[in-house]
Design an enzyme around this catalytic site. Structure first.
Site, PDB file in Angstrom:
ATOM      1  N   GLU A   5       1.118   4.452   7.355  1.00 18.11           N
ATOM      2  CA  GLU A   5       0.097   3.911   6.467  1.00 18.11           C
ATOM      3  C   GLU A   5      -0.539   5.023   5.625  1.00 18.11           C
ATOM      4  O   GLU A   5      -0.438   6.203   5.981  1.00 18.11           O
ATOM      5  CB  GLU A   5      -0.993   3.225   7.306  1.00 18.11           C
ATOM      6  CG  GLU A   5      -0.490   2.091   8.202  1.00 18.11           C
ATOM      7  CD  GLU A   5      -0.112   0.831   7.435  1.00 18.11           C
ATOM      8  OE1 GLU A   5       0.194   0.894   6.226  1.00 18.11           O
ATOM      9  OE2 GLU A   5      -0.088  -0.246   8.062  1.00 18.11           O
ATOM     10  N   ASN A  62       0.829  -1.213   0.000  1.00 20.28           N
ATOM     11  CA  ASN A  62       0.000   0.000   0.000  1.00 20.28           C
ATOM     12  C   ASN A  62       0.862   1.261   0.000  1.00 20.28           C
ATOM     13  O   ASN A  62       0.380   2.340   0.292  1.00 20.28           O
ATOM     14  CB  ASN A  62      -0.960  -0.005   1.196  1.00 20.28           C
ATOM     15  CG  ASN A  62      -0.235   0.001   2.538  1.00 20.28           C
ATOM     16  OD1 ASN A  62       0.993   0.076   2.595  1.00 20.28           O
ATOM     17  ND2 ASN A  62      -0.986  -0.072   3.620  1.00 20.28           N
TER      18      ASN A  62
END
Ligand code: PGA
Length: 250
Positions: A143, A136
């Protein structure tokens, strides 16, 4: 961004180790930022071999790791403390007092994160930061959605990260849901950054990182703004990029 394309993961590790050894030999008091995960293991093996062959000396090197799972003690087999001992530190002549890895069991996390930032500053900042990249496009455990200006902090892990890291735990339920991660701002303050990636699973993340818009949904895209970044990536990970998009050193 300078991109070095290698035939496979082995060559990626070898190229990266040459760069690390050259940098450490130029400055024996180098401050390294280190990473965990499957990607850097080959590089660490090469560095251990080079140390055994007398080609590099870690006695004055300082290290700061990117991250640690929240709630895992240093001796937990899935902790990054354990990983670093197993895969690098116990095999080289680094001084234990020069090794820094975020403490996953500190009582006051917020204060601890500030202290980690201070420790990096006191060491003079990170000279050479090693990064892997998540599917990702996370760097460290930053994140998608993490503020690009974030410093070291407690992070809620993305489900994708929990799923992909489940392989390091006996049960998927054992994967911690949070981690302490060096922030994107902290990473961007490093003087030089080397990002490694191999395999087709990383191809989309690499594409978005190199030619996508700089945005927090693709944390690694912020590296486009850093003046000295080297991507060492294998053919599978570079598959979606076209030579016209980038300056490739084959
Ligand atoms: P990996 O992880 O090296 O195990 O693929 C990289 C990362 O998640 O940063």
């Amino acid at each position: 961004m300078k991109i070095i394309v290698t035939a496979d993961a082995n060559e990626m590790s070898k190229k990266a180790s040459e760069l690390f050894i050259e940098e450490i030999n130029r400055n024996s008091e180098m401050v390294l930022g280190l990473a965990t995960g499957s990607t850097p293991v080959g590089l660490y093996n090469q560095l251990i071999e080079a140390y055994r062959a007398g080609k590099v000396d870690f006695s004055k090197v300082k290290t700061f790791n990117l991250d640690e799972y929240y709630g895992l003690a240093t001796d937990h087999p899935a902790s990054y403390h354990f990983f670093m001992q197993q895969n690098l530190f116990s095999h080289i002549n680094i001084s234990p007092e020069n090794v820094h890895i975020p403490n996953g069991v500190s009582e006051d996390v917020e204060r601890y994160c500030k202290e980690y930032e201070e420790m990096i500053k006191e060491a003079g900042g990170i000279d050479l930061q090693l990064l892997g990249i998540g599917e990702n496009a996370h760097i460290g455990f930053n994140e998608p959605g993490t503020a690009l200006g974030a410093k070291t902090q407690l992070i809620q892990l993305a489900q994708k990260t929990i799923d992909s890291n489940a392989r390091f735990f006996l049960n998927k339920e054992d994967v911690p849901k949070k981690a302490i991660s060096m922030g994107i701002k902290t990473i961007m303050r490093s003087r030089k950054i080397v990002l490694l990636a191999s395999g087709e699973k990383k191809a989309q993340a690499i594409y978005n990182t190199v030619v996508g818009t700089v945005e927090s949904s693709v944390p690694a895209s912020v590296l486009q703004l850093h003046p000295d970044v080297v991507l060492i990536i294998d053919r599978e990970a570079v598959a979606l990029l076209e030579p016209k998009d980038i300056e490739i050193e084959a």
